[in-house]
Motif scaffolding. Structure first.
Motif, mmCIF file in Angstrom:
data_model
loop_
_atom_site.group_PDB
_atom_site.id
_atom_site.type_symbol
_atom_site.label_atom_id
_atom_site.label_comp_id
_atom_site.label_asym_id
_atom_site.label_seq_id
_atom_site.Cartn_x
_atom_site.Cartn_y
_atom_site.Cartn_z
ATOM 1 N N GLY A 29 37.730 77.121 -11.363
ATOM 2 C CA GLY A 29 39.059 76.853 -11.883
ATOM 3 C C GLY A 29 38.953 76.011 -13.141
ATOM 4 O O GLY A 29 37.850 75.597 -13.533
ATOM 5 N N LEU B 21 46.325 76.343 -9.434
ATOM 6 C CA LEU B 21 45.275 76.053 -10.399
ATOM 7 C C LEU B 21 45.063 77.239 -11.350
ATOM 8 O O LEU B 21 45.024 78.384 -10.911
ATOM 9 C CB LEU B 21 43.994 75.806 -9.593
ATOM 10 C CG LEU B 21 42.694 75.501 -10.302
ATOM 11 C CD1 LEU B 21 42.788 74.169 -11.021
ATOM 12 C CD2 LEU B 21 41.555 75.464 -9.279
ATOM 13 N N HIS C 106 39.790 72.621 -15.469
ATOM 14 C CA HIS C 106 40.123 71.207 -15.441
ATOM 15 C C HIS C 106 40.788 70.835 -16.747
ATOM 16 O O HIS C 106 40.505 71.441 -17.780
ATOM 17 C CB HIS C 106 38.853 70.344 -15.352
ATOM 18 C CG HIS C 106 38.247 70.281 -13.999
ATOM 19 N ND1 HIS C 106 36.972 70.717 -13.734
ATOM 20 C CD2 HIS C 106 38.733 69.816 -12.826
ATOM 21 C CE1 HIS C 106 36.701 70.522 -12.452
ATOM 22 N NE2 HIS C 106 37.751 69.981 -11.878
ATOM 23 N N ASP D 137 40.139 74.642 -5.618
ATOM 24 C CA ASP D 137 40.271 73.268 -6.138
ATOM 25 C C ASP D 137 39.068 72.424 -5.740
ATOM 26 O O ASP D 137 38.327 72.769 -4.826
ATOM 27 C CB ASP D 137 41.522 72.605 -5.539
ATOM 28 C CG ASP D 137 42.793 73.055 -6.224
ATOM 29 O OD1 ASP D 137 43.110 72.509 -7.283
ATOM 30 O OD2 ASP D 137 43.463 73.963 -5.686
ATOM 31 N N ASP D 138 38.928 71.288 -6.384
ATOM 32 C CA ASP D 138 37.921 70.323 -5.971
ATOM 33 C C ASP D 138 38.293 69.753 -4.603
ATOM 34 O O ASP D 138 39.461 69.517 -4.324
ATOM 35 C CB ASP D 138 37.851 69.163 -6.979
ATOM 36 C CG ASP D 138 37.259 69.606 -8.303
ATOM 37 O OD1 ASP D 138 36.282 70.375 -8.289
ATOM 38 O OD2 ASP D 138 37.779 69.186 -9.356
ATOM 39 N N ASN E 132 46.750 72.568 -13.976
ATOM 40 C CA ASN E 132 47.879 73.399 -13.550
ATOM 41 C C ASN E 132 49.158 72.757 -14.039
ATOM 42 O O ASN E 132 49.181 71.578 -14.385
ATOM 43 C CB ASN E 132 47.898 73.543 -12.021
ATOM 44 C CG ASN E 132 48.042 72.204 -11.324
ATOM 45 O OD1 ASN E 132 47.676 71.167 -11.858
ATOM 46 N ND2 ASN E 132 48.607 72.221 -10.147
ATOM 47 N N ARG F 169 41.075 66.748 1.103
ATOM 48 C CA ARG F 169 41.399 68.109 0.654
ATOM 49 C C ARG F 169 40.130 68.941 0.761
ATOM 50 O O ARG F 169 39.126 68.628 0.160
ATOM 51 C CB ARG F 169 41.901 68.081 -0.788
ATOM 52 C CG ARG F 169 42.326 69.441 -1.294
ATOM 53 C CD ARG F 169 43.099 69.339 -2.587
ATOM 54 N NE ARG F 169 42.230 69.034 -3.700
ATOM 55 C CZ ARG F 169 42.664 68.612 -4.898
ATOM 56 N NH1 ARG F 169 43.954 68.429 -5.105
ATOM 57 N NH2 ARG F 169 41.830 68.379 -5.870
ATOM 58 N N ARG G 79 36.555 73.425 -2.636
ATOM 59 C CA ARG G 79 35.253 73.760 -3.221
ATOM 60 C C ARG G 79 34.101 73.072 -2.483
ATOM 61 O O ARG G 79 34.156 71.893 -2.176
ATOM 62 C CB ARG G 79 35.211 73.358 -4.697
ATOM 63 C CG ARG G 79 33.843 73.573 -5.337
ATOM 64 C CD ARG G 79 33.749 73.109 -6.758
ATOM 65 N NE ARG G 79 34.178 71.740 -6.960
ATOM 66 C CZ ARG G 79 33.448 70.670 -6.623
ATOM 67 N NH1 ARG G 79 32.278 70.802 -6.058
ATOM 68 N NH2 ARG G 79 33.928 69.459 -6.851
ATOM 69 N N SER H 103 42.716 68.775 -12.042
ATOM 70 C CA SER H 103 43.023 70.204 -11.906
ATOM 71 C C SER H 103 43.984 70.623 -12.996
ATOM 72 O O SER H 103 44.995 69.971 -13.214
ATOM 73 C CB SER H 103 43.694 70.497 -10.572
ATOM 74 O OG SER H 103 42.899 70.044 -9.532
ATOM 75 N N TYR I 148 42.892 79.727 -13.544
ATOM 76 C CA TYR I 148 41.501 80.170 -13.421
ATOM 77 C C TYR I 148 41.167 81.358 -14.306
ATOM 78 O O TYR I 148 40.035 81.816 -14.334
ATOM 79 C CB TYR I 148 41.156 80.468 -11.964
ATOM 80 C CG TYR I 148 41.891 81.657 -11.372
ATOM 81 C CD1 TYR I 148 43.229 81.547 -11.000
ATOM 82 C CD2 TYR I 148 41.244 82.869 -11.188
ATOM 83 C CE1 TYR I 148 43.899 82.626 -10.465
ATOM 84 C CE2 TYR I 148 41.919 83.962 -10.642
ATOM 85 C CZ TYR I 148 43.241 83.830 -10.284
ATOM 86 O OH TYR I 148 43.911 84.902 -9.760
#
Ligand code: ZN
Ligand code: ZN
Ligand code: FE
Length: 761
Positions: free
Chosen positions: A224, A337, A226, A367-368, A331, A382, A385, A329, A339
């Motif tokens: 994705g 996100l 950043h 996402d991370d 977005n 969360r 990834r 992220s 990508y």
């Protein structure tokens, strides 16, 4: 020494993790002959050779398997000697309806890092270097079986040297599907905010320089985009906050190396392992007293979310002059996100000054991940990834799909002996995230050859995930939100007995149609009985009040002080509070809630920490952040509360607490003191309620779940106190206590109810 032959079966997560080449290399190193192959049940090894070498082999297999493997069992039996003359990798027996396990996307390994930093290596400074032990996986796979053809690497034809590596079982890049080099693989380039390509021979050096000057970059990463800027440059951070319309929510940073992190934050051994390990999540760390980074990086916090570079590109971008970058992220607020190059270019053009792009397509964005360490244990916040789609082992799970909750959505599917939990899908509050959610479900169905026989969803009638389930025309099983929370904690701790489940949460639809969120449940994996909760209090304006903690504060204050308190409430919140008072007095547009999250919001606003929430949980998070790191729990520093028995259910009344907090506030108590006392109050009434329930039910096991348990002070001290009184306490580790874990509970409850229905038929 005697020659022996043994046949080994290895069970667990041993597919798609480089297990066969590992076995091949180990066997040949030890001069052992035979073969290895695998299917979805496990890996089979036929091994022949010197007895002591076989012993070494078994030890290495047990203690030193490939980093991504998770061995559950190793069995072996002795067999008759066959006099094999070599060791070979046999073709896998994969039948189409069986599961192929897929690796998560993994951070660049040490070997690949030395490749890219070695001027004599042919991959010197090549940003897409990877091998069997690292690199993209889940995010580039379009369908199965997992071959290069079925990934977004299809368009890159391997050059001769790459091909040789790919076909040599002794090479680290044997069957590494994304294998590439600068001759044959993906490339990077830079554009300005309008998408015009910038002429430079060294895009990485260019990016580093522009970042240093204070510009904002959209960087396409592993799975994705950043948004990045210099984390030491206050102006750059402020610019990013304004452009992203994100005034307070903390930004995560990426640090050049672990020593830089240690300059600003405390890092214990477990945190260091997480930071430097193969998954490289964002780790929430406690700040050092000497912490000196711009306050706007993570306002009103005492922690900082930090990660280390996890791709060659990230590693290269930290040249000599860069220590710390904001990596958030990319977005638009509330949307998924970014990508894809073309969408990122159009959607982020008003935020980013430059784009650092590449042509390795991301098929599914991830996402991370975010974790924290609490009581010396990893605690997931969360899960995405590096973790998704690692399965949970669960025997004979029904082929069902659990649709998950609405906020912090993840879904789960069951097949054979595995539960697959999706990555974080965000909040299903708009069409874009809902479309992303549906696409992701389809993707999981494709890559795991899955078709559900039933769907599990939340009881909330208005959730998009519930709507999704209803549109599928399959049998539906509805599961109560907090029961799912508790069972998710039970599943990850492999607890099957009845427990006292405590779900302290933001919101969840109750069986009485009210908003629950402070539930004490006697439950197992199938049923629950609600035995205690907070007193119901009015939420003025309904669920939308979560964005305006001051409304909740004014409302609860009115319940506490009644009409005599209107002046006090005006003093706290100004004239507009009279509207709230009227709403509650006349019961207009109010709904009842016993949510612990809302109690936090109310207290946060009464203490004047947070009156307007610009991100979910801001009030609670900032309230907790007031407490200094080394404050010890003291049960004498508490507020009053009442516990009443009503219709066989215990009701905890926090109104005396609210009253005393208002008093303290007008006596100019320090915010930190009030916050500590409030937290302690929750710990004390929780202990008291647990004792009452244990006396009555003889249940000694407690499972803690719900978003409120992301609160470090609360979780740590409540666990300690419960354990001191002899309770066995289970908490989350690999799955979030917030709504990101709910689907795991849903699917297991769904499985139990589904099997029961089948028997009844
Ligand atoms: Zn590698
Ligand atoms: Zn090549
Ligand atoms: Fe929840």
């Amino acid at each position: 020494m005697a020659v022996k032959r043994i046949f080994i079966t290895v069970e667990g997560i041993v597919q798609g993790v480089g297990f066969r080449p590992f076995v091949y290399n180990l066997a040949t190193k030890l001069s052992l002959n035979g073969w290895v192959n695998n299917n979805s049940q496990g890996v089979y090894i036929d091994l022949e050779g010197e007895e002591h070498f076989i012993k070494t082999f078994l030890e290495k297999l047990k203690n030193d398997p490939p980093p991504l493997a998770r061995i559950e069992n190793i069995f072996y039996t002795e067999k008759e000697i066959l006099n094999y003359t070599c060791f070979s990798i046999k073709k896998s027996e994969i039948t189409s309806d069986k599961i192929t396990l897929i690796s998560p996307d993994i951070a660049t390994c040490r070997d690949c890092l030395s490749d890219i930093h070695d001027p004599l290596n042919r991959r010197y400074r090549y940003p897409f270097t990877n091998c069997t032990n690292c690199g993209p996986r889940f995010s580039i796979i379009k369908s199965i079986p997992y071959d290069r053809d079925k990934t977004t690497m299809k368009k890159f034809q391997m050059c001769k040297p790459c091909e040789i590596e790919y076909t040599d079982p002794s090479n680290r890049r044997f069957h590494a599907q994304p294998n590439a080099c600068s001759h044959c693989g993906p490339h990077i380039w830079i554009t300005d905010s309008k998408g015009n390509k910038i002429a430079t021979t060294d895009p990485i050096a260019y990016a580093e320089e522009k970042l240093k000057e204070g510009h904002i970059f959209a960087i396409k990463g592993l799975c994705g985009f950043h948004l990045a800027c210099d984390a030491k440059n206050k102006n750059a951070i402020d610019k990013l906050r304004t452009r992203k319309n994100r005034p307070f929510k903390p930004f995560a940073v990426m640090a050049k190396d672990i020593n830089i992190i240690k300059k600003y934050c405390y890092v214990n051994a477990i945190e260091e392992k997480l930071l430097t390990g193969i998954r490289k999540p964002i780790v929430l760390l406690n700040r050092k007293e000497s912490y000196s980074l711009p306050e706007s990086l993570a306002p009103n916090q005492n922690t900082l979310g930090v990660m280390l570079p996890y791709t060659p590109l990230h590693n290269l971008i930290f040249g000599d002059n860069t220590e710390l970058l904001v990596m958030t992220s990319a977005n638009i607020y509330g949307l998924p996100l970014e990508y894809k190059n073309e969408f990122a270019l159009s959607n982020l053009s008003k935020i980013a000054d430059y784009f650092l792009l590449h042509d390795r397509d991301i098929y599914i964005p991830v996402d991370d991940s975010v974790v924290r360490v609490v009581n010396n244990k990893e605690s997931m916040i969360r899960r995405a990834r590096g973790y998704t789609p690692d399965p949970v082992l669960y025997k004979d799970i029904s082929p069902i799909l659990a649709c998950g909750p609405n906020m912090k959505n993840t879904f789960a599917l069951g097949k054979e002996n595995f539960i697959f939990l999706s990555q974080h899908n965000g909040d299903l509050e708009n069409l874009e995230t809902y479309e992303h959610y549906k696409r992701n479900i389809q993707h999981f169905k494709d890559i795991f050859s899955f078709s559900p026989e039933a769907l599990v969803c939340d009881m909330h009638p208005l959730y998009s995930s519930t709507k999704y389930a209803e549109e599928c025309s399959l049998p539906i099983i509805k599961v109560q939100h907090h029961h799912a929370h508790i069972v998710s904690c039970m599943v990850e701790n492999k607890v099957k007995d009845q427990v006292i489940g405590i779900a302290y949460d933001g919101t969840g639809y109750g069986t009485d149609g009210k908003i629950w969120g402070s539930e004490f449940l006697i439950c197992d994996e199938k049923n629950f009985k609600r035995v205690a909760h907070l007193r119901y209090l009015p939420l003025p304006g309904g669920e939308s009040a979560i964005h305006a903690p001051w409304k909740i504060g004014a409302g609860y204050a009115y319940v506490a002080l009644k009409d005599e308190g209107t002046e006090v409430i005006k003093n706290l919140y100004g004239n507009s509070s009279s509207v709230i008072v009227e709403m509650i007095k006349r019961n207009i547009n109010c709904i009842d809630t016993c949510s612990m999250g809302r109690l936090f919001d109310s207290v946060s606003s009464i203490i004047c920490v947070c009156n307007k929430a610009t991100y979910e949980g801001q009030g609670s998070i900032e309230l907790e952040a007031l407490i200094s790191r080394n404050v010890k729990f003291d049960k004498s520093a508490v507020y009053d509360y009442n516990i009443n028995l009503k219709n066989d259910v215990l009701e905890i009344d926090p109104i005396p607490t609210i009253k005393q907090i208002i008093e303290d506030k007008f006596n100019y108590f320090s915010k930190e003191k009030m916050s500590i006392k409030f937290h302690n109050t929750i710990i004390c009434f929780t202990l008291e309620v647990c004792e009452i329930i244990r006396k009555k039910t003889k249940i000694n096991k407690i499972a803690l779940s719900g978003g409120v348990f992301q609160n470090y002070y609360l979780l740590k001290n409540l666990c300690n106190e419960l354990e001191k009184t002899g309770f066995e306490v289970y908490t989350h580790s690999q799955f979030p206590s917030n709504d990101g874990g709910v689907a795991l509970g849903q699917i297991v409850i769904g499985d139990n109810l589904f099997k029961e229905r089948k028997i009844k038929k």
